[in-house]
Design an enzyme around this catalytic site. Structure first.
Site, PDB file in Angstrom:
ATOM      1  N   ASP A  39       0.843  -1.199   0.000  1.00 37.78           N
ATOM      2  CA  ASP A  39       0.000   0.000   0.000  1.00 37.78           C
ATOM      3  C   ASP A  39       0.881   1.253   0.000  1.00 37.78           C
ATOM      4  O   ASP A  39       2.049   1.193   0.411  1.00 37.78           O
ATOM      5  CB  ASP A  39      -0.869   0.045   1.271  1.00 37.78           C
ATOM      6  CG  ASP A  39      -1.851  -1.116   1.332  1.00 37.78           C
ATOM      7  OD1 ASP A  39      -2.165  -1.678   0.267  1.00 37.78           O
ATOM      8  OD2 ASP A  39      -2.280  -1.440   2.454  1.00 37.78           O
TER       9      ASP A  39
HETATM   10  N1  URA Z   1      -1.257  -5.894   3.963  1.00 41.60           N
HETATM   11  C1  URA Z   1      -1.737  -4.637   3.997  1.00 41.60           C
HETATM   12  O1  URA Z   1      -2.736  -4.370   4.625  1.00 41.60           O
HETATM   13  N2  URA Z   1      -1.049  -3.711   3.307  1.00 41.60           N
HETATM   14  C2  URA Z   1       0.084  -3.957   2.622  1.00 41.60           C
HETATM   15  O2  URA Z   1       0.657  -3.045   2.047  1.00 41.60           O
HETATM   16  C3  URA Z   1       0.560  -5.263   2.608  1.00 41.60           C
HETATM   17  C4  URA Z   1      -0.128  -6.229   3.291  1.00 41.60           C
END
Ligand code: URA
Length: 230
Positions: free
Chosen positions: A103
């Protein structure tokens, strides 16, 4: 040593057939000398030019980045900066792409490669490669939460996750190892356990550890690490 026509087709310059045509016309040079035979074997460090333009030879690249927050994991984005902006020129020339996603606000280990087969393995849910995250969160991870994670957390939308391993590091700090890669998975798992995630960083994929790689830095994997990932 590799055949000239193979090198040029792998580099995306021309097909093998076109290579023969260009070579006949004297448009291909190796270290400044015209090469007429597309089957000629060329050394690794030779400088190849086609119609005066130097050819960038493709080699397999597998590298990792310590992704900082604020960058999207995408090759293009109209609104945000992308992780591609942090890659050294050579990696861009070798046409690596991110294998999987973090993310925008997540930091840590991101693999890049130009090997399609490895890319597929890394992102395929079938591979079940373990990925470990360091998590800071509100609330408390209890023994019951750890057991629930091991059995399979049910997300708020009813999806049941595969078994995951949570280790409590201290109040509001844990690690989690998962073998899937669903959208916002770690944040959603912790939310289902009553803990809102405030900071997330991926620290390991399979045998590859982020180690002391600094934020925004990129390094190529050793042969051993690359083979173990495969
Ligand atoms: N899980 C999440 O919630 N975000 C990420 O970036 C990776 C795994």
């Amino acid at each position: 040593m590799e055949r000239l026509d193979k090198i040029l087709s792998e580099a995306g310059v021309c097909s093998r057939k076109d290579c023969a045509r260009l070579a006949r016309r004297g448009l291909i040079t190796v270290d400044g000398l015209a090469v007429k035979n597309p089957a000629d074997k060329i050394g690794e460090n030779a400088k190849i030019e086609v119609d005066g333009e130097q050819v960038v030879r493709r080699r397999e690249v597998v590298c990792i980045m310590n992704k900082p927050a604020g960058f999207v994991t995408s090759t293009e984005d109209d609104r945000s900066r992308t992780v591609m902006e942090l890659l050294p020129e050579e990696m861009l020339r070798q046409k690596v792409v991110p294998a999987g996603r973090l993310d925008k606000d997540t930091e840590g280990l991101l693999v890049f490669t130009n090997n399609g087969e490895l890319l597929h393995r890394l992102i395929s849910p079938k591979s079940e490669i373990p990925k470990t995250y360091y998590v800071e969160h509100e609330g408390t991870i209890t023994d019951a939460s750890i057991r629930t994670a091991a059995q399979g957390v049910e997300l708020k939308d009813g999806t049941v996750c595969k078994s995951a391993k949570i280790e409590r590091l201290g109040e509001g700090r844990s690690t989690i190892t998962i073998t899937e890669g669903m959208y916002h998975q770690v944040k959603r798992m912790f939310a289902a356990l009553g803990c809102h995630v405030t900071y997330l960083k991926r620290i390991q994929i399979g045998n590859v550890n982020l180690g002391d790689l600094q934020s925004s830095q990129v390094r190529e994997l050793s042969e051993e690490e690359r083979n173990a990932l495969f």
